[in-house]
Design a protein around this motif. Structure first.
Motif, PDB file in Angstrom:
ATOM      1  N   LEU A  55      -5.926 -11.727  14.471  1.00 49.73           N
ATOM      2  CA  LEU A  55      -6.229 -11.453  13.250  1.00 49.73           C
ATOM      3  C   LEU A  55      -5.524 -10.448  12.268  1.00 49.73           C
ATOM      4  O   LEU A  55      -6.377  -9.731  11.975  1.00 49.73           O
ATOM      5  CB  LEU A  55      -7.549 -12.031  12.590  1.00 49.73           C
ATOM      6  N   GLY A  56      -3.969 -10.334  12.508  1.00 48.42           N
ATOM      7  CA  GLY A  56      -3.451  -9.412  11.845  1.00 48.42           C
ATOM      8  C   GLY A  56      -3.408  -9.904  10.688  1.00 48.42           C
ATOM      9  O   GLY A  56      -2.525 -10.585  10.073  1.00 48.42           O
ATOM     10  N   PHE A  57      -2.797  -8.099   9.780  1.00 51.15           N
ATOM     11  CA  PHE A  57      -2.068  -8.326   8.430  1.00 51.15           C
ATOM     12  C   PHE A  57      -1.511  -7.425   7.956  1.00 51.15           C
ATOM     13  O   PHE A  57      -1.463  -6.646   8.699  1.00 51.15           O
ATOM     14  CB  PHE A  57      -3.747  -8.479   6.836  1.00 51.15           C
ATOM     15  N   ALA A  58       0.263  -7.716   7.005  1.00 51.24           N
ATOM     16  CA  ALA A  58       1.110  -6.721   7.164  1.00 51.24           C
ATOM     17  C   ALA A  58       1.281  -7.374   5.409  1.00 51.24           C
ATOM     18  O   ALA A  58       1.427  -8.261   5.063  1.00 51.24           O
ATOM     19  CB  ALA A  58       1.856  -7.554   7.629  1.00 51.24           C
ATOM     20  N   ILE A  59       1.940  -6.255   4.956  1.00 52.26           N
ATOM     21  CA  ILE A  59       1.814  -6.216   3.728  1.00 52.26           C
ATOM     22  C   ILE A  59       3.889  -6.253   4.183  1.00 52.26           C
ATOM     23  O   ILE A  59       4.474  -6.296   4.127  1.00 52.26           O
ATOM     24  CB  ILE A  59       2.036  -4.875   3.409  1.00 52.26           C
ATOM     25  N   PRO A  60       3.548  -7.874   2.333  1.00 49.98           N
ATOM     26  CA  PRO A  60       4.861  -8.321   2.960  1.00 49.98           C
ATOM     27  C   PRO A  60       6.489  -6.672   2.559  1.00 49.98           C
ATOM     28  O   PRO A  60       6.417  -6.000   1.810  1.00 49.98           O
ATOM     29  CB  PRO A  60       4.980  -9.028   1.876  1.00 49.98           C
ATOM     30  N   ILE A  61       7.347  -7.103   2.927  1.00 49.15           N
ATOM     31  CA  ILE A  61       8.615  -5.990   3.295  1.00 49.15           C
ATOM     32  C   ILE A  61       8.847  -5.923   1.820  1.00 49.15           C
ATOM     33  O   ILE A  61       9.149  -4.814   1.220  1.00 49.15           O
ATOM     34  CB  ILE A  61       9.178  -5.814   3.877  1.00 49.15           C
ATOM     35  N   ASN A  62       9.192  -7.019   0.931  1.00 50.60           N
ATOM     36  CA  ASN A  62       9.360  -7.014  -0.098  1.00 50.60           C
ATOM     37  C   ASN A  62       8.951  -6.376  -1.201  1.00 50.60           C
ATOM     38  O   ASN A  62       9.555  -5.427  -2.039  1.00 50.60           O
ATOM     39  CB  ASN A  62      10.029  -8.727  -0.600  1.00 50.60           C
ATOM     40  N   GLN A  63       7.868  -6.292  -0.356  1.00 47.33           N
ATOM     41  CA  GLN A  63       7.078  -5.485  -1.696  1.00 47.33           C
ATOM     42  C   GLN A  63       6.614  -4.208  -1.232  1.00 47.33           C
ATOM     43  O   GLN A  63       6.942  -2.895  -2.200  1.00 47.33           O
ATOM     44  CB  GLN A  63       5.117  -5.622  -1.784  1.00 47.33           C
TER      45      GLN A  63
ATOM     46  N   ASN B 164       2.586  -3.560   9.443  1.00 44.54           N
ATOM     47  CA  ASN B 164       0.951  -3.908  10.048  1.00 44.54           C
ATOM     48  C   ASN B 164      -0.188  -2.876   9.060  1.00 44.54           C
ATOM     49  O   ASN B 164       0.782  -2.214   9.292  1.00 44.54           O
ATOM     50  CB  ASN B 164       1.196  -3.662  11.606  1.00 44.54           C
ATOM     51  N   SER B 165      -1.059  -3.368   8.960  1.00 40.57           N
ATOM     52  CA  SER B 165      -1.889  -2.575   7.670  1.00 40.57           C
ATOM     53  C   SER B 165      -2.968  -2.772   8.479  1.00 40.57           C
ATOM     54  O   SER B 165      -4.526  -1.713   8.141  1.00 40.57           O
ATOM     55  CB  SER B 165      -1.489  -2.833   6.531  1.00 40.57           C
ATOM     56  N   ALA B 166      -3.672  -3.560   8.916  1.00 37.60           N
ATOM     57  CA  ALA B 166      -5.156  -4.207   9.039  1.00 37.60           C
ATOM     58  C   ALA B 166      -5.182  -5.584   9.804  1.00 37.60           C
ATOM     59  O   ALA B 166      -4.206  -5.792  10.218  1.00 37.60           O
ATOM     60  CB  ALA B 166      -5.631  -5.167   7.502  1.00 37.60           C
ATOM     61  N   ILE B 167      -6.190  -4.948  10.369  1.00 36.84           N
ATOM     62  CA  ILE B 167      -6.847  -6.164  11.346  1.00 36.84           C
ATOM     63  C   ILE B 167      -8.055  -7.348  11.199  1.00 36.84           C
ATOM     64  O   ILE B 167      -8.941  -6.337  10.302  1.00 36.84           O
ATOM     65  CB  ILE B 167      -7.525  -5.759  12.720  1.00 36.84           C
ATOM     66  N   GLN B 168      -8.337  -7.930  11.743  1.00 40.20           N
ATOM     67  CA  GLN B 168      -9.803  -9.286  11.193  1.00 40.20           C
ATOM     68  C   GLN B 168     -10.312  -7.880  12.294  1.00 40.20           C
ATOM     69  O   GLN B 168     -10.684  -8.391  12.828  1.00 40.20           O
ATOM     70  CB  GLN B 168      -9.778  -9.912  11.114  1.00 40.20           C
ATOM     71  N   SER B 169     -11.753  -7.711  12.092  1.00 40.77           N
ATOM     72  CA  SER B 169     -13.004  -7.283  13.107  1.00 40.77           C
ATOM     73  C   SER B 169     -13.716  -8.436  13.159  1.00 40.77           C
ATOM     74  O   SER B 169     -14.260  -8.557  12.781  1.00 40.77           O
ATOM     75  CB  SER B 169     -13.718  -6.545  12.142  1.00 40.77           C
TER      76      SER B 169
ATOM     77  N   ASP C  23      -0.941 -13.624  14.855  1.00 38.14           N
ATOM     78  CA  ASP C  23      -1.415 -13.492  15.829  1.00 38.14           C
ATOM     79  C   ASP C  23      -1.273 -11.773  17.304  1.00 38.14           C
ATOM     80  O   ASP C  23      -1.505 -12.503  17.957  1.00 38.14           O
ATOM     81  CB  ASP C  23      -1.650 -14.462  16.189  1.00 38.14           C
ATOM     82  N   ALA C  24       0.361 -11.613  16.624  1.00 35.58           N
ATOM     83  CA  ALA C  24       0.848 -10.669  16.849  1.00 35.58           C
ATOM     84  C   ALA C  24      -0.926  -9.637  17.300  1.00 35.58           C
ATOM     85  O   ALA C  24      -1.351  -8.942  17.171  1.00 35.58           O
ATOM     86  CB  ALA C  24       1.943  -9.493  16.366  1.00 35.58           C
ATOM     87  N   SER C  25      -0.457  -9.209  18.945  1.00 40.33           N
ATOM     88  CA  SER C  25      -1.576  -8.144  19.139  1.00 40.33           C
ATOM     89  C   SER C  25      -1.039  -6.587  18.300  1.00 40.33           C
ATOM     90  O   SER C  25      -0.642  -5.775  18.432  1.00 40.33           O
ATOM     91  CB  SER C  25      -1.633  -7.700  20.540  1.00 40.33           C
ATOM     92  N   ILE C  26      -2.655  -6.363  17.018  1.00 42.65           N
ATOM     93  CA  ILE C  26      -2.246  -5.214  16.316  1.00 42.65           C
ATOM     94  C   ILE C  26      -3.902  -4.252  16.462  1.00 42.65           C
ATOM     95  O   ILE C  26      -4.436  -5.054  16.567  1.00 42.65           O
ATOM     96  CB  ILE C  26      -2.003  -5.630  14.934  1.00 42.65           C
ATOM     97  N   ASN C  27      -3.511  -3.272  17.068  1.00 40.82           N
ATOM     98  CA  ASN C  27      -4.551  -2.282  17.012  1.00 40.82           C
ATOM     99  C   ASN C  27      -4.618  -0.696  16.094  1.00 40.82           C
ATOM    100  O   ASN C  27      -3.293  -0.859  15.574  1.00 40.82           O
ATOM    101  CB  ASN C  27      -4.973  -1.782  18.519  1.00 40.82           C
ATOM    102  N   PRO C  28      -5.510  -0.342  16.045  1.00 45.42           N
ATOM    103  CA  PRO C  28      -5.864   1.035  15.108  1.00 45.42           C
ATOM    104  C   PRO C  28      -4.714   1.752  16.084  1.00 45.42           C
ATOM    105  O   PRO C  28      -4.441   1.777  17.330  1.00 45.42           O
ATOM    106  CB  PRO C  28      -6.970   1.798  15.639  1.00 45.42           C
ATOM    107  N   GLY C  29      -3.292   2.657  14.515  1.00 46.22           N
ATOM    108  CA  GLY C  29      -2.400   3.276  15.629  1.00 46.22           C
ATOM    109  C   GLY C  29      -1.648   2.102  15.748  1.00 46.22           C
ATOM    110  O   GLY C  29      -0.004   2.911  15.486  1.00 46.22           O
ATOM    111  N   ASN C  30      -1.114   1.032  15.021  1.00 47.22           N
ATOM    112  CA  ASN C  30      -0.040   0.217  14.963  1.00 47.22           C
ATOM    113  C   ASN C  30      -0.726  -0.068  13.219  1.00 47.22           C
ATOM    114  O   ASN C  30       1.008   0.455  13.365  1.00 47.22           O
ATOM    115  CB  ASN C  30      -0.496  -1.428  15.090  1.00 47.22           C
ATOM    116  N   SER C  31      -1.191   0.705  12.962  1.00 46.02           N
ATOM    117  CA  SER C  31      -1.111   0.948  11.540  1.00 46.02           C
ATOM    118  C   SER C  31       0.501   1.767  10.531  1.00 46.02           C
ATOM    119  O   SER C  31       1.336   2.957  11.293  1.00 46.02           O
ATOM    120  CB  SER C  31      -2.022   1.674  10.529  1.00 46.02           C
TER     121      SER C  31
END
Length: 509
Positions: free
Chosen positions: A388-396, A367-372, A344-352
């Motif tokens: 609602l932000g989504f991040a690619i797990p660093i292990n992957q 940080n890669s995607a957000i719920q709109s 739930d950390a604030s993520i917006n376009p440009g955070n990608s």
């Protein structure tokens, strides 16, 4: 797992929230019209965007795969500033070639401020300023001015007398205490505090500007991966510069470097660029272990939301293993899939492409995607973060980055079967036919050797519940080729379990 259906529209989001759902083709910035909140990749912020925040919910439109449209599970399945398919909300990527759909949603339209950038709009951030109409002059203007001057003089005199009397008769004994040195440079921030983590991590993050040969592009984020000058970011952040475009990376201290793309994986939505004439004092960010992250852990996100470089926000891990699919909505776009960390950390376009850190400052995701929100959408409205932000797990991401640095091409795990992208099958259903008329189950592939057949519905991969094709693809891609997995599937109403060894596919095409 390979997605041999890549190239298909992004599938509808699985039932699990916020699983991406295929959304009807819309403008690259359009939001999914289906019910539910669409998730999209965090789009890069268009260059020249005013400092005012742009929409953080990546306006990436998600190409939706029509019902029944097969998509390979995993890159081998038949089935890149500023994250998902839509019938149901699709995650917006702040970011590759997923199963056969592509991951990065197209960069969101330049955020509109009020009535467009700089245009007048009701309450808009960029609403034009209208100088108030001059007040009519009256014959009493001179008198009013004289009265005001007299009042000011009297006020000044009274104020002076009051100060003198108070000074001579101060018997309150009240005193204030000032710190010996309150400058920020003298304050010590203990390890583990947000300020301490940010101070250590910011020097190793960069704001990336990508520009195509036609002058189009956007802004995203990246972080130092090693001392050789490699920077990790999202594929959709650098996509505009892939074919002869221009890339630059700017550090918080203002130093700017030209960069080149080393490799990019559309399905994973991960890319690696390298600084030209990189400095010798680069400090790579420490990489954590995303498998050990727990719901409720504190998170810190760093990025350039709406072009506001070096922005730090905080939150927690809201969920793990969240199925997310996203696409930039372009005709040539393929879907990207991930089993994401939700925050739930604030993520917006440009955070990608920016790092998602844990409380110790270690990178646990990209940080890669957000719920709109359906009201703001991912298009011209570009609504902001709704938590609602989504991040690619660093292990992957680490595995993918190392492959890109080594060979320049991504390697995907696959089961060798095409699966439906529909979200109403109660699992990942192997289609009757693969893409382009090919067999749904690759002859001699992992699925074939395990005895899987068209019509089988995969419901679990190891201990993870599979509720759709996109979910299966995302789970397969968390593995490496050669990994052994247990597949649970239904055939004719009966449940079966079988072990299989994942195959591999090189490249996005």
């Amino acid at each position: 797992m390979s997605t041999e259906n890549e190239g298909n529209a992004v599938p509808p989001a699985p039932s699990a929230p916020p699983v991406p759902v295929a959304s009807p083709a819309a403008s690259p910035q359009g939001s999914a019209p289906d019910a539910g909140t669409p998730t999209a990749q965090l789009p890069p912020v268009p260059p020249g965007t005013p400092g005012a925040p742009e929409q953080v919910t990546a306006p990436a439109a998600h190409a939706a795969a029509g019902p029944g449209q097969p998509h390979a599970a995993g890159p081998g399945l038949d089935a890149q500033q500023q994250p998902t398919a839509v019938p149901a909300p699709t995650p917006t990527s702040y970011g590759g070639p997923g199963p056969e759909g592509s991951w990065p949603p197209p960069p969101p339209a330049t955020p509109s401020y009020g009535d467009g950038a700089g245009g007048a709009g009701a309450g808009g951030w960029g609403s034009s300023y209208q100088q108030p109409a001059p007040k009519p002059r009256s014959g009493r203007g001179g008198l009013v001015a004289a009265v005001l001057v007299a009042a000011l003089v009297a006020g000044g005199l009274g104020g002076g007398l009051g100060y003198t009397l108070a000074k001579d008769n101060d018997t309150s004994g009240s005193t204030t205490v000032s710190a010996s040195d309150s400058s920020a440079s003298q304050v010590k921030r203990a390890p583990g505090t947000i300020a301490n983590v940010a101070a250590r991590a910011l020097p190793s993050t960069v704001t990336i500007e990508a520009e195509s040969t036609s002058g189009e592009g956007g802004t995203g984020t990246g972080f130092v991966f090693d001392k050789q000058g490699h920077i990790v970011t999202n594929n959709h952040v650098v996509a505009d510069a892939v074919d002869g475009g221009k890339l630059t990376a700017t550090f918080p201290d203002g130093k700017k470097y030209d960069a080149e793309i080393v490799g990019h994986a559309q399905g994973y939505d991960v890319a690696v660029i390298k600084l030209k004439n990189a400095p010798s004092d680069l400090q790579p960010l420490a990489l954590g272990n995303s498998d050990r992250v727990a719901v409720g852990d504190e998170t810190i996100a760093i990025g350039a939301p709406f072009g506001l470089s070096n922005t730090v926000t905080t939150g927690i891990i809201s969920a793990k293993n969240r199925p997310v699919a996203s696409s930039d909505g372009s005709a040539s776009s393929k879907a990207s899939y991930m089993s994401a960390l939700q925050t739930d950390a604030s993520i917006n376009p440009g955070n990608s492409g920016g790092p998602l850190l844990d409380a110790s400052g270690a990178v646990i995701g990209i940080n890669s995607a957000i719920q709109s929100s359906s009201s703001g959408g991912l298009g011209s409205g570009q609504s902001g973060s709704i938590g609602l932000g989504f991040a690619i797990p660093i292990n992957q991401a680490k595995y993918v980055a190392q492959q890109l640095i080594k060979t320049g091409k991504p390697v995907y795990a696959k089961i060798g079967a095409s699966v439906s992208l529909e979200d109403s099958t109660g699992g990942a259903k192997i289609t009757d036919q693969g893409t382009g008329g090919s067999a749904a189950v690759e002859s001699g592939g992992p699925a074939d050797k395990a005895g899987l057949k068209p019509g089988d519905v995969i419901t679990k991969l190891d201990d993870h519940v599979i509720d759709s094709g996109p979910t299966l693809i995302g789970e397969i891609w968390t593995h490496k080729p050669g990994d052994k997995v247990t597949v649970t599937y239904k055939r004719g109403g009966d449940e079966h379990t079988v072990d299989l060894t994942l195959g591999s596919r090189v490249g996005d095409s």
